[in-house]
Every structure is written in structure tokens, then in C-alpha cells.
Design a protein around this motif. Structure first.
Motif, PDB file in Angstrom:
ATOM      1  N   PRO A 134       0.800  -1.233   0.000  1.00 56.04           N
ATOM      2  CA  PRO A 134       0.000   0.000   0.000  1.00 56.04           C
ATOM      3  C   PRO A 134       0.832   1.283   0.000  1.00 56.04           C
ATOM      4  CG  PRO A 134      -0.798  -1.528   1.676  1.00 56.04           C
ATOM      5  CD  PRO A 134       0.490  -2.085   1.160  1.00 56.04           C
ATOM      6  N   SER A 137       3.803   2.803   2.680  1.00 59.32           N
ATOM      7  CA  SER A 137       4.292   1.720   3.545  1.00 59.32           C
ATOM      8  C   SER A 137       5.822   1.597   3.514  1.00 59.32           C
ATOM      9  CB  SER A 137       3.607   0.393   3.216  1.00 59.32           C
ATOM     10  OG  SER A 137       3.687   0.141   1.864  1.00 59.32           O
ATOM     11  N   ARG A 289      -1.190  -6.066   2.227  1.00 60.81           N
ATOM     12  CA  ARG A 289      -2.158  -4.960   2.255  1.00 60.81           C
ATOM     13  C   ARG A 289      -2.141  -4.220   3.587  1.00 60.81           C
ATOM     14  NH1 ARG A 289      -5.646  -6.144  -2.156  1.00 60.81           N
ATOM     15  NH2 ARG A 289      -5.648  -8.365  -2.627  1.00 60.81           N
ATOM     16  N   ARG A 291      -1.582  -1.501   6.072  1.00 55.73           N
ATOM     17  CA  ARG A 291      -1.275  -0.070   6.016  1.00 55.73           C
ATOM     18  C   ARG A 291      -0.565   0.343   7.292  1.00 55.73           C
ATOM     19  NH1 ARG A 291      -2.814   3.327   2.497  1.00 55.73           N
ATOM     20  NH2 ARG A 291      -4.161   2.593   0.841  1.00 55.73           N
TER      21      ARG A 291
END
Ligand SMILES: Nc1ncnc2c1ncn2[C@@H]1O[C@H](COP(=O)(O)OP(=O)(O)OP(=O)(O)O)[C@@H](O)[C@H]1O
Ligand SMILES: [Mg+2]
Length: 344
Positions: A134, A137, A289, A291
Motif C-alpha cells: 500500500p 508503507s 495490504r 497499512r
């Protein structure tokens, strides 16, 4: 039934049953708050109101099929039957203050690369790597560390981005990290320090250089090119420009490691498999994924008012997303102002 009696009966219903009554009768009813919904139902044509009264009467007579209706005081409680048509009661809506709670500068702590960052750097010693993680990151850390290692090994580096503006930003950033004599730029508008070991360019320019090199037209010192970083590599899927990324990957020298960065490749495993199939080394995919900085969504109305976008602080996904009642109200007002009164 008079309007007053109907208004009272509607006001006593849970909002989800009001939506049930409004279905197919009131456009965009799901965006309305309770009061507005009642007013809209009361303003329907006499025929539609008669239908509503009939539906209401049957709902009131069949409490077993309508578990959310308020029960008459003497009704014995019974187990709730399964819910089919009526959506679950939404979570209580957060306030704007709650939306912003906890946002700020995190406490300082020593920098330690995340495991996936270290994994990417390790793999780049021998493999191509796709970083599909993401926004925000830490892809830059991997890119800079890979560049530092390439420079130590006396290799050259090409960094490409799809936008001239991003290329210019990267020129400043890399010059601060590695020294301005180490970094050059080649875009349609700029040609500075083209002999530098780190060259920033648009992906189109790299593709054209690789074309020329393939036809023997120029000496691009391809034998020392150790690392090619393709930022925003989701452009591979772009209808018009995607072919440029595709050809760049196909024509990339065998000894150069490819590092593809993106926060939004939809099918990174397929892209990694394709790169592995056409290149002499395999392509390692890093995909997650998580975050590091969670996103929060707010609605800024053109009037300047701000409201939480969802009822909850977490961003809702999928079907039945529960918008914040204040956002619904602001947006409905905005539509009334800009589109004119609703057709009823
Ligand atoms: N391991 C880490 N621990 C703590 N902070 C980190 C770590 N790695 C990177 N950061 C910090 O996270 C922030 C975002 O990183 P970065 O700009 O690299 O994100 P990105 O993945 O490139 O995002 P974008 O998709 O927007 O380009 C930076 O301030 C960076 O210093
Ligand atoms: Mg970045």
C-alpha cells in the motif's frame, strides 16, 4: 388515514423499515436520514401513499415477519426469526472529533526495516522483485537501499516514472541522498548530467534507449546497468501507455535487476509469473495490504462543512457500506442545490 396519523406511525418505525417502504418509490432513499425520509414519504402521490398505508398495515399486523417493529407491551418475547430483507442495524455513527482523534506525529523510535523490506532487498541481489504494497508503507526505503548497494558494486541505475513531475521530485530526493553529482535526469524537457551513475527518466525514454541499444545505434553502457526501478508500475495495465512498460521489461538487459514499485497492481502474481517466464532470473513478488498509517475518510462539502464519510472510523468496503448520516444529509442538500428538486 390523515397525514398526521401516517406521520406518527412512520416516526415510530425503525429507519430500516422506512427504507423498506421507500424502496422503488423514492429515488436515492438510502442517502436520506430518518426525518427527510418521512417527509419524502408523506409527499408522495395519494396513490403511492395508499400503497404505503397498506404495506404499513401488513407490517404492523405481522410482527413475526417484521422483528424490528416495536412490540405491543403484552406481546411475549419470542426468538428473532432469521432476517432476510431488512439490513442489520448500523453501528452508531462517530463524531467528526472522533474521526480525527489520535492523528498526529508518532513518537520517535529508531529506524528498523520491516521484514518485507529486508526480504525485498535480499532478493534483489539475485532476482527481479515486484513490491506491491500500500501507499505510504515504505517502498522508497527499498529503492534507496537497492540503489546504495548497486553504487557500492560500481553499477549504474536507471529510475523511471510515468510523470515528469515525479521525475523532478525524485531528482531532488536522490540528489539529497547520494549527492547531486551522482544523479542525472533525462525527460522530454530536461537533460542534466546524463553521465551520472543514477539516471532518472520517463519510462518512454528508457524504452526508446533500449530500442536504440537493441539496434546497435548507441552505446548506453548497458553492461554496467545493474538496477532498473520502474515506479508506478501499475501503468503496465494502462490501455495506451502500458506497452511501453511491457517493452521496457522485455528489452531490459539480462544482468540488470528489475524493481517494480506499485501500490495498485491488481494481479501482481500474474505479472511476476510473466516476468519470470521472459527473463533469465525469477521474479520475486512481495505483496501485502497492511497499512502502516491507516486511512480515514471524510466528506468535504462544497459549503466548507466536513463530516466523517462512514459511520465508523474504519473504511468500509463492499456491499451495504454505511455512509455517515451527516454526509448523507450534506450530500442530499448539495444535490438539491445543484440538480434541482427531486422528481417525486
Ligand atoms: N520500516 C519503517 N518503519 C517506520 N517508518 C518507515 C519504515 N519504512 C518507511 N517508513 C516511513 O514511511 C513513510 C512512507 O514511506 P514511503 O514514502 O517510502 O512510502 P511509499 O510506499 O513509497 O508510498 P507511495 O505509494 O505513496 O509512494 C516515510 O516517511 C518513511 O520514512
Ligand atoms: Mg513512493
Amino acid at each position: 388515514m390523515t397525514n398526521d396519523v401516517l406521520a406518527k406511525q412512520l416516526a415510530g418505525l425503525p429507519v430500516k423499515l422506512l427504507h423498506h417502504l421507500a424502496r422503488k418509490r423514492v429515488p436515492r432513499h438510502f442517502r436520506m436520514g430518518k426525518n427527510r425520509l418521512i417527509q419524502t414519504l408523506l409527499a408522495l402521490s395519494p396513490d403511492q401513499q395508499a400503497e404505503i398505508e397498506t404495506s404499513l398495515a401488513s407490517l404492523l399486523q405481522e410482527p413475526a415477519r417484521s422483528p424490528d417493529l416495536p412490540k405491543p407491551p403484552d406481546t411475549p418475547s419470542r426468538p428473532s426469526p432469521p432476517r432476510h430483507n431488512v439490513p442489520a442495524e448500523p453501528a452508531p455513527a462517530i463524531s467528526t472529533k472522533e474521526l480525527f482523534e489520535g492523528i498526529g506525529v508518532p513518537p520517535q523510535r529508531p529506524f528498523k526495516p520491516d521484514d518485507w523490506q529486508q526480504e525485498a532487498i535480499n532478493h534483489l541481489a539475485t532476482n527481479d522483485v515486484i513490491l506491491s504494497v500500500p501507499t505510504g508503507s515504505g517502498k522508497t526505503y527499498v529503492a534507496l537501499e537497492a540503489m546504495r548497494r548497486a553504487i557500492e558494486a560500481e553499477q549504474t541505475i536507471i529510475y523511471t516514472s510515468p510523470l515528469k513531475a515525479l521525475s523532478n521530485t525524485k531528482l531532488t530526493e536522490f540528489s539529497q541522498t547520494f549527492g547531486s553529482d551522482q544523479v542525472g535526469i533525462l525527460t522530454g524537457d530536461r537533460r542534466d548530467n546524463p553521465q551520472a551513475p543514477i539516471l532518472i527518466m520517463t519510462t518512454e525514454i528508457l524504452r526508446n534507449l533500449l530500442y536504440d541499444a537493441a539496434s546497435g545505434e548507441i552505446d548506453m553502457r548497458l553492461d554496467t546497468l545493474g538496477l532498473i526501478i520502474l515506479d508506478e508500475s501499475q501503468f503496465l495495465a494502462d490501455r495506451e501507455r502500458g506497452v511501453v512498460w511491457e517493452e521496457t521489461i522485455i528489452f531490459a538487459p539480462a544482468q540488470s535487476r528489475l524493481l517494480l514499485l506499485s501500490a495498485s497492481i491488481g494481479n501482481p502474481d500474474e505479472v511476476a509469473a510473466w516476468i519470470s517466464s521472459i527473463r533469465s532470473t525469477s521474479c520475486h513478488l512481495i505483496h501485502h495490504r497492511n497499512r502502516s498509517v491507516p486511512l480515514r475518510a471524510a466528506y468535504l462539502d462544497p459549503s466548507g462543512k466536513l463530516a466523517p464519510f462512514f459511520r465508523t472510523r474504519d473504511i468500509a468496503h463492499g456491499k451495504g457500506v454505511a455512509l455517515h448520516p451527516e454526509t448523507k444529509r450534506l450530500f442530499a442538500n448539495y444535490e438539491d442545490r445543484t440538480l434541482g428538486p427531486r422528481k417525486r
